[in-house]
Design an enzyme around this catalytic site. Structure first.
Site, mmCIF file in Angstrom:
data_model
loop_
_atom_site.group_PDB
_atom_site.id
_atom_site.type_symbol
_atom_site.label_atom_id
_atom_site.label_comp_id
_atom_site.label_asym_id
_atom_site.label_seq_id
_atom_site.Cartn_x
_atom_site.Cartn_y
_atom_site.Cartn_z
ATOM 1 N N CYS A 21 0.839 -1.195 0.000
ATOM 2 C CA CYS A 21 0.000 0.000 0.000
ATOM 3 C C CYS A 21 0.874 1.246 0.000
ATOM 4 O O CYS A 21 2.105 1.169 0.056
ATOM 5 C CB CYS A 21 -0.945 0.018 1.199
ATOM 6 S SG CYS A 21 -0.086 0.222 2.784
ATOM 7 N N CYS A 24 3.295 1.591 2.828
ATOM 8 C CA CYS A 24 4.521 0.822 2.632
ATOM 9 C C CYS A 24 5.532 1.622 1.823
ATOM 10 O O CYS A 24 6.708 1.731 2.191
ATOM 11 C CB CYS A 24 4.219 -0.495 1.899
ATOM 12 S SG CYS A 24 3.133 -1.615 2.777
ATOM 13 N N ASP A 457 7.732 29.069 -31.227
ATOM 14 C CA ASP A 457 8.738 29.407 -32.215
ATOM 15 C C ASP A 457 8.076 29.335 -33.594
ATOM 16 O O ASP A 457 7.102 28.606 -33.775
ATOM 17 C CB ASP A 457 9.894 28.404 -32.112
ATOM 18 C CG ASP A 457 10.881 28.569 -33.244
ATOM 19 O OD1 ASP A 457 11.301 29.708 -33.486
ATOM 20 O OD2 ASP A 457 11.219 27.556 -33.887
ATOM 21 N N ASP A 655 12.069 24.029 -31.680
ATOM 22 C CA ASP A 655 12.772 22.893 -32.265
ATOM 23 C C ASP A 655 14.265 23.111 -32.444
ATOM 24 O O ASP A 655 14.991 22.175 -32.763
ATOM 25 C CB ASP A 655 12.161 22.547 -33.631
ATOM 26 C CG ASP A 655 12.544 23.557 -34.699
ATOM 27 O OD1 ASP A 655 12.623 24.767 -34.369
ATOM 28 O OD2 ASP A 655 12.763 23.162 -35.851
ATOM 29 N N ASP A 659 16.141 27.762 -29.355
ATOM 30 C CA ASP A 659 14.983 27.647 -28.467
ATOM 31 C C ASP A 659 15.334 27.000 -27.131
ATOM 32 O O ASP A 659 14.518 26.997 -26.209
ATOM 33 C CB ASP A 659 13.871 26.822 -29.131
ATOM 34 C CG ASP A 659 13.374 27.451 -30.421
ATOM 35 O OD1 ASP A 659 13.169 28.676 -30.421
ATOM 36 O OD2 ASP A 659 13.215 26.725 -31.411
#
Length: 869
Positions: A21, A24, A457, A655, A659
Site C-alpha cells: 500500500c 509501505c 517558435d 525545435d 529555443d
C-alpha cells in the site's frame, strides 16, 4: 520546469518486495532517503521499484548496500534491478514483468483461499439459512464438531495469506504500520475471539450447559476471519490485474522490437540476435516483419506501417535514402537498410526509456497523497481502539465492540489513496507515448494541465522549417517555363537554401540549360550564361546593378513581400523575365492548433527572429493574435521569464538550438521531434510527429490525467471519510452498520475503482488529431503556376483528413465492406477503418462532398455520423 542540459545525478535502481500500500512505499522511501549518500529516493508502488539519486561524491556500491540494509530494517526487501527488467530495445518480449508475477502469485492465493472459504462459509451460515449439512455436524450435538471443522478450514486460508500477518506485524514492530497491519490486526482479533469462543463451547459441552454452548457458538468469528482474508485477496487480485494493464503501453512498445534480425554479408543473409547488429550492417526486412533497428534504405522499396511509433494510421512508402524506424512493420515490399542506430540508441529504445522514466517519477500532487498515507494507518488504528473502548464503555458487550473495531480496521483503505495518482500517471504517459507524445516526468504531465500561456517558435514549429517555391510571376509575353528554365539552370549550381528551394519546386517541370561563366554575388544572387544568353537570378539590387528594369514586376514583388515571401527576380539578355516567390511553408495543422488552443482558453504568442512583415504574415495566416518579431535566443528566454513573473504558467514550443534556453526556462518545454538534440534534451515533452497539433494534445492529455487524479483522490478521501464512521457504528442508531465481511468487500472495491478509473485513460483521444487541416493559406495555390505553397508532412499532396463514426459494423467483413466503399470515392487517397472504435478515417481532397461519403457508406449497408464542419 525543464532542467536544461546539465548532467543528471547518478541513480541506482532497486526492486522492492513486501510493499502492499501507499504507507509501505512511504516507509520504504523514508528509510532509503535517510541513508548517508542518498540525495533523494522515489518509490513506485505500481512497479515495486525504487530509484535512488546519489549525493555528491557518494560511492554507488556503499550506498547500494546501505540502502538494502535500511529497507530491510524497515521491514521490506530491496535488491538492485535485474538486467532483464531494464528497458532495452532488444529485450525479449517474453520476460515476465514484476506486475505479471505479482498477479500470478495473487491468483494462486485467491484460488486456494476460495477453495477453503466456500465450505467454511457454508458450514457457518448453512444451519441459519436451513441449508443441509453433514449429519455429524448438524443440530445441537454438531455445534462443537462444526466449530472445530471451521477452524481446520480456516487454517489453510491463514497459511496461504500469511504475508498479511508477517508483513503487517513486522511493520508494527518497526513502528511503521501499513495496510497489511490493519488486515493482520482485524483478522487476528477475529481469530482470537473465535478461538476463545471455541474454548467456551468446549467448557460448556463438558459441563452439559446447553444454553452456554448455544451462546458461545454465536461468537464464533472464524468464518468472518476467513471471509476477510479471502475478500481482501480477491480485491488484491483484481487490483493487481488492473495495475498490470497500466503498463500495457510500455509492454506493447517493448514487444515491437523483434528478437532477431536478418543481416546481409555479401550475397548471403544470416539471422542473428538483434543485440548483435552493429552500426553500418546491412539489414534486410520483408513483408510482415518488424524493422529491427533504425536505418536508411539502401536498396528496395516498401510500405511501412508506422502507427505504433507515430500514431499515424496511414501506411508510408519508403524508398532508397529514406529513414526507417525500428519497431515499424513492413506492410508490403522489401528493403535492405544500412543500420544507423542500434540497441539503446534506437528511436524505440528512447521512447521506452522516456516512458519508463516518466512513470518512475512523482507528480507534486502525489507527494501530498504520500504524506497523508504515511500517517493514515496509525490514525486508523487509533480510531479502531477508540471505537472498541467507546462501545465497551457503552456496555454494548465485547462482541459488538469487537465487531465495530474490526470493521474500522478492514474498511480503511490507504491503498486507494496511494494508487490514485501513480495509476493515472502511468496510464496517461503510456497513452501519450502511443500517440507520439513523450512526457519525460510526472511533474511535466501535471504542469501541462495548468498551462495558460503558450509561446511558439515560428521556423520548424508553425512552419516546415525549409523554404519552398510557392509562386512564379511572369513578365508580359514571357511563359512560366522560360522563367523557370533560366532560374533552374543557374540555381542548380548553387548551394544556397533559396537555390535548393527553386530547384526542388521546379524539378521535372523544365530542362536545365548549358551554363558557362557561373558566379555567385554575395548578398545579391547568381549570374551566368545559359545557352549563350546572360542570365541573372537575385534580388532587386542585383538587377539594378546590371541595368535590368524591374518596374513592371515591382507591384507583384511588394505584394509577395507583404505576405512574408522572399522574392527573386529572373532576367535574361538584360530583360526581366519574371519573379520567384519563396516562403517557409506553414504546416497544415498550425492554424487548427492555434484555434484549438484559443478554445481551451490558452493565450498564444509567436516568437521569431524574422522581420516584422514575415512574422505578421504568418500570424495572420495561422490566426495568432500576438507575436514578437526580431527576437534573439536570449530574448526568447526573457519572454518566458516575463510572463512567469506576471503569474502565467508557460509552455514553450520549439525545435532549434536557439529555443533551448526558453525550453529550459518554461514551466513546460515542448520540443518538436525533428528538432536538434539540444532542444529535445532541454524539453519536458517531445513530439514524435513534429506537429503542433500534438503540442495541443499534450496539454489536453495533462488535463485529462489531472482530472482522473482528482476524481481518484476525491473517491479515496470520500470513501474513507464516510465509511470509517459507519464502520465504527456512528449510524447504528439508524440501523446502519457494517459487518467485518462487508467492510472487507468495500475496502477491496475502493482500490479496484481507483485503478479502473485510471485505466479509462487508455481510450483517451485528443480533440484534434495529428495532421488535421482547416483550410489553405493565402497563396497556397496560384492559378498561373500550379505550384503548391503547402505540402503535408507526408508529401503526398494537399489533402485533408476526416474521421467520422460508422454505425452497424459487427465484424471484419463489415470493416472490409466499409473500406471498399470509401476507397471507391473519387478524391479519397487512403482509408483506415477502426472496427473496435466504430470509426473511419479518410485522407481526401478538401472539396469532397460529405453527402457522397454518407451515400457510399449507406450503399454498403451502414450509417455514418459525420460533422459537416
Amino acid at each position: 520546469m525543464s532542467s536544461g542540459t546539465d548532467p543528471s545525478p547518478a541513480t541506482l535502481g532497486f526492486d522492492v518486495t513486501g510493499m502492499t500500500c501507499a504507507s509501505c512505499s512511504a516507509h520504504v522511501q523514508k528509510a532509503a532517503a535517510g541513508v548517508a549518500g542518498v540525495g533523494d529516493a522515489t518509490v513506485n508502488l505500481l512497479k515495486n521499484s525504487m530509484e535512488v539519486t546519489l549525493g555528491q561524491g557518494a560511492d554507488p556500491a556503499d550506498v547500494s548496500s546501505a540502502v538494502e540494509r535500511a529497507v530491510h530494517a524497515a521491514g521490506y526487501e530491496a535488491s538492485p534491478h535485474r538486467d532483464a527488467e531494464v528497458p532495452a530495445q532488444g529485450r525479449s518480449a517474453s520476460v515476465e514483468s514484476p506486475a505479471a508475477r505479482a498477479e500470478a502469485a495473487m491468483r494462486r492465493r485467491l484460488i486456494a483461499s476460495v477453495a477453503f472459504c466456500v465450505p467454511l462459509f457454508y458450514l457457518a451460515m448453512g444451519p441459519m439459512w436451513g441449508w443441509p449439512v453433514p449429519a455429524p455436524l448438524a443440530g445441537h450435538a454438531g455445534l462443537l464438531p462444526r466449530a472445530l471443522t471451521e477452524l481446520l478450514l480456516l487454517a489453510p486460508i491463514v497459511v496461504e495469506n500469511r504475508s498479511y500477518f508477517s508483513g503487517g506485524f513486522r511493520a508494527l514492530v518497526h513502528r511503521a504500520p501499513t495496510m497489511d497491519s490493519l488486515i493482520a490486526l482485524g483478522a487476528t482479533a477475529s481469530i482470537a475471539y473465535g478461538i476463545a469462543a471455541l474454548y467456551r463451547m468446549a467448557a460448556a459441552a463438558t459441563a452439559g450447559d446447553a444454553s452456554a454452548l448455544d451462546a458461545a457458538s454465536q461468537d464464533l468469528y472464524l468464518d468472518s476471519a476467513g471471509m476477510i482474508l479471502t475478500l481482501i485477496t480477491l480485491g488484491k487480485y483484481f487490483e493487481a490485474h488492473a495495475k498490470g494493464h497500466t503498463t500495457d503501453a510500455l509492454a506493447g512498445l517493448m514487444a515491437l522490437s523483434p528478437r532477431t534480425a536478418r543481416v546481409r554479408h555479401g550475397n548471403a543473409e544470416q539471422v542473428v540476435p538483434v543485440e548483435q547488429v552493429q552500426v553500418g550492417d546491412m539489414v534486410v526486412v520483408r513483408t510482415g516483419e518488424h524493422v529491427p533497428v533504425d536505418g536508411r534504405v539502401s536498396e528496395g522499396a516498401a510500405t511501412l506501417d508506422e502507427s505504433a511509433i507515430t500514431g499515424e494510421p496511414i501506411p508510408v512508402d519508403k524508398g532508397v535514402g529514406d529513414e526507417l524506424t525500428g519497431g515499424t512493420i513492413v506492410s508490403s515490399g522489401w528493403a535492405c537498410l544500412t543500420a544507423t542506430r542500434v540497441g539503446e540508441a534506437t528511436t524505440l529504445a528512447g521512447i521506452i526509456r522516456l516512458v519508463d522514466e516518466a512513470t518512475s517519477t512523482k507528480a507534486p500532487i502525489e507527494r501530498v497523497a504520500d504524506r497523508v498515507s504515511g500517517i493514515f494507518v496509525p490514525v486508523v488504528i487509533g480510531v479502531s481502539l477508540a471505537t472498541l473502548v467507546a462501545w465497551l464503555a457503552a456496555d454494548a458487550g465485547i462482541s459488538v465492540a469487537l465487531t465495530h473495531a474490526i470493521s474500522v480496521l478492514v474498511i480503511s483503505c490507504p491503498c486507494a489513496l496511494g494508487l490514485a495518482t501513480p495509476c493515472a500517471v502511468m496510464v496517461g504517459t503510456g497513452r501519450g507515448a502511443r500517440l507520439g507524445i513523450l512526457v519525460k516526468s510526472a511533474e511535466a504531465l501535471e504542469t501541462s494541465a495548468k498551462v495558460d500561456t503558450v509561446l511558439l517558435d515560428k521556423t520548424g514549429t508553425l512552419t516546415e522549417g525549409r523554404p519552398r517555391l510557392v509562386d512564379v510571376t511572369c513578365a508580359p509575353d514571357v511563359t512560366r517555363d522560360e522563367v523557370l528554365a533560366c532560374a533552374v539552370s543557374l540555381e542548380a549550381r548553387s548551394e544556397h537554401p533559396l537555390a535548393r528551394a527553386v530547384c526542388e519546386g521546379a524539378v521535372g517541370m523544365v530542362p536545365s540549360g548549358d551554363v558557362t561563366g557561373f558566379s555567385q554575388v554575395a548578398g545579391g544572387g547568381v549570374i551566368g550564361s545559359v545557352d549563350g544568353a546572360r542570365c541573372l537570378v537575385g534580388n532587386r539590387r542585383l538587377m539594378v546593378q546590371h541595368g535590368v528594369g524591374v518596374d513592371a514586376l515591382e507591384a507583384s514583388a511588394e505584394s509577395r513581400a507583404a505576405s512574408g515571401a522572399t522574392t527573386l527576380y529572373v532576367a535574361a539578355g538584360g530583360k526581366a523575365l519574371g519573379l520567384l516567390s519563396i516562403s517557409d511553408v506553414i504546416k497544415p495543422s498550425s492554424a487548427a492548433a492555434v484555434a484549438e488552443l484559443a478554445r481551451m482558453g490558452v493565450t498564444t504568442t509567436m516568437l521569431t527572429g524574422d522581420a516584422e512583415v514575415t512574422a505578421a504574415a504568418v500570424a495572420r495566416t495561422t490566426g495568432i493574435a500576438s507575436f514578437e518579431a526580431g527576437v534573439l535566443p536570449a530574448d526568447k528566454e526573457a519572454q518566458v521569464r516575463s510572463r512567469q513573473a506576471a503569474g502565467a504558467v508557460v509552455a514553450m514550443v520549439g525545435d532549434g538550438v536557439n529555443d533551448a534556453p526558453a525550453l529550459a526556462r518554461a514551466d513546460v518545454g515542448i520540443a518538436i521531434g525533428a528538432g536538434t538534440d539540444i532542444a529535445i534534451s532541454s524539453a519536458d515533452v517531445v513530439l514524435v510527429h513534429s506537429d503542433l497539433a500534438d503540442a495541443v494534445a499534450s496539454l489536453q492529455l495533462g488535463r485529462a490525467t489531472m482530472r482522473t487524479i482528482r476524481q481518484n483522490l476525491f473517491w479515496a478521501l470520500a470513501y474513507n471519510t464516510i465509511c470509517i464512521p459507519v464502520a465504527a457504528g456512528a449510524l447504528s442508531w439508524a440501523g446502519l452498520t457494517l459487518s467485518p465481511m462487508l467492510a472487507a468487500a468495500a475496502m477491496s472495491l475502493s482500490s479496484i475503482f481507483v485503478v479502473t478509473n485510471a485505466l479509462r485513460l487508455r481510450t483517451w483521444k485528443p480533440t484534434m488529431s495529428h495532421g488535421e487541416t482547416t483550410g489553405t493559406a493565402p497563396c497556397e495555390r496560384t492559378p498561373d503556376t500550379g505550384i503548391n505553397q503547402t505540402v503535408p508532412h507526408d508529401e503526398r499532396g494537399t489533402k485533408m483528413k476526416r474521421t467520422f463514426e460508422v454505425q452497424g459494423m459487427m465484424c471484419d467483413h463489415c470493416k472490409a465492406h466499409v473500406t471498399e466503399a470509401l476507397e471507391g470515392l473519387e478524391g479519397v487517397s487512403s482509408v483506415s477503418v477502426d472496427l473496435e472504435g466504430g470509426t473511419a478515417t479518410i485522407e481526401c481532397d478538401p472539396g469532397l462532398d460529405v453527402a457522397a461519403i454518407r451515400a457510399a457508406v449507406a450503399d454498403a449497408g451502414y450509417e455514418c455520423v459525420i460533422d459537416e464542419g
